[in-house]
Design a protein around this motif. Structure first.
Motif, PDB file in Angstrom:
ATOM      1  N   ILE A 184       1.646   6.636  -6.939  1.00  0.00           N
ATOM      2  CA  ILE A 184       0.555   7.562  -7.297  1.00  0.00           C
ATOM      3  C   ILE A 184       0.976   9.000  -7.006  1.00  0.00           C
ATOM      4  N   SER A 185       1.637   9.233  -5.890  1.00  0.00           N
ATOM      5  CA  SER A 185       2.110  10.572  -5.549  1.00  0.00           C
ATOM      6  C   SER A 185       3.119  11.074  -6.585  1.00  0.00           C
ATOM      7  N   LEU A 186       4.042  10.205  -7.006  1.00  0.00           N
ATOM      8  CA  LEU A 186       5.002  10.582  -8.047  1.00  0.00           C
ATOM      9  C   LEU A 186       4.290  10.910  -9.350  1.00  0.00           C
ATOM     10  N   GLY A 187       3.299  10.113  -9.705  1.00  0.00           N
ATOM     11  CA  GLY A 187       2.536  10.371 -10.923  1.00  0.00           C
ATOM     12  C   GLY A 187       1.804  11.697 -10.866  1.00  0.00           C
ATOM     13  N   ASN A 188       1.223  12.008  -9.714  1.00  0.00           N
ATOM     14  CA  ASN A 188       0.533  13.286  -9.554  1.00  0.00           C
ATOM     15  C   ASN A 188       1.509  14.458  -9.658  1.00  0.00           C
ATOM     16  N   ALA A 189       2.682  14.308  -9.054  1.00  0.00           N
ATOM     17  CA  ALA A 189       3.694  15.368  -9.136  1.00  0.00           C
ATOM     18  C   ALA A 189       4.151  15.550 -10.578  1.00  0.00           C
ATOM     19  N   TRP A 190       4.343  14.455 -11.286  1.00  0.00           N
ATOM     20  CA  TRP A 190       4.745  14.512 -12.693  1.00  0.00           C
ATOM     21  C   TRP A 190       3.661  15.207 -13.523  1.00  0.00           C
ATOM     22  N   ALA A 191       2.402  14.906 -13.240  1.00  0.00           N
ATOM     23  CA  ALA A 191       1.302  15.507 -14.003  1.00  0.00           C
ATOM     24  C   ALA A 191       1.257  17.018 -13.798  1.00  0.00           C
ATOM     25  N   ARG A 192       1.601  17.469 -12.593  1.00  0.00           N
ATOM     26  CA  ARG A 192       1.598  18.913 -12.320  1.00  0.00           C
ATOM     27  C   ARG A 192       2.764  19.622 -12.998  1.00  0.00           C
ATOM     28  N   MET A 227       0.836  -1.205   0.000  1.00  0.00           N
ATOM     29  CA  MET A 227       0.000   0.000   0.000  1.00  0.00           C
ATOM     30  C   MET A 227       0.869   1.252   0.000  1.00  0.00           C
ATOM     31  N   SER A 228       1.942   1.242   0.770  1.00  0.00           N
ATOM     32  CA  SER A 228       2.850   2.395   0.785  1.00  0.00           C
ATOM     33  C   SER A 228       3.512   2.577  -0.573  1.00  0.00           C
ATOM     34  N   LEU A 229       3.905   1.478  -1.217  1.00  0.00           N
ATOM     35  CA  LEU A 229       4.482   1.564  -2.562  1.00  0.00           C
ATOM     36  C   LEU A 229       3.481   2.162  -3.543  1.00  0.00           C
ATOM     37  N   ALA A 230       2.254   1.673  -3.495  1.00  0.00           N
ATOM     38  CA  ALA A 230       1.224   2.168  -4.406  1.00  0.00           C
ATOM     39  C   ALA A 230       0.958   3.654  -4.176  1.00  0.00           C
ATOM     40  N   GLU A 231       0.859   4.053  -2.914  1.00  0.00           N
ATOM     41  CA  GLU A 231       0.636   5.467  -2.604  1.00  0.00           C
ATOM     42  C   GLU A 231       1.798   6.323  -3.096  1.00  0.00           C
ATOM     43  N   GLY A 232       3.024   5.818  -2.950  1.00  0.00           N
ATOM     44  CA  GLY A 232       4.209   6.550  -3.413  1.00  0.00           C
ATOM     45  C   GLY A 232       4.232   6.719  -4.918  1.00  0.00           C
TER      46      GLY A 232
END
Length: 121
Positions: A88-96, A81-86
């Motif tokens: 997703i967080s990287l993907g969101n940062a990349w999208a911004r 779960m921590s890996l998945a959250e990480g």
């Protein structure tokens, strides 16, 4: 006859170890809802099932015995779960702010396009 150690291209041992890791993770987070605990275990299983072959190769353990592979799968299930959250967080940062490291193939093109898009706002 089908290989009984393989289910849909995934080692059954990795699935079982991932279930165990996901359940341990869920049980060590008191106060969570049943749905949160189940989803934590499911994400752990998925991470263990699909990431174990990649991680064991990355660690130089491609020819590791089954106990070592299952230990890796358990660990991935535990932190899934921590890996998945990480990720997703990287993907969101990349999208911004999509950027590639300087010197990477096509980095200048992608970074210039991102700069142009930002300045057009």
């Amino acid at each position: 006859m089908a290989d009984m150690n393989n289910l849909f291209g995934v080692e059954v041992g990795h699935i079982v170890a991932g279930i165990a890791g996901g359940v341990v993770r869920a049980l060590t987070r008191p106060g969570q809802t049943l749905a949160a605990n189940v989803s934590t275990a499911v994400v752990g299983v998925l991470c263990a099932a699909y990431a174990t072959p990649v991680v064991k190769t990355w660690l130089g353990l491609a020819d590791a015995d089954m106990a070592t592979q299952n230990a890796i799968a358990f660990g991935l299930g535990l932190i899934g779960m921590s890996l998945a959250e990480g990720v997703i967080s990287l993907g969101n940062a990349w999208a911004r702010r999509p950027r590639l490291p300087a010197g990477a193939p096509a980095a200048d093109v992608v970074n210039a396009a991102a700069d142009a898009q930002e300045s057009a706002k």
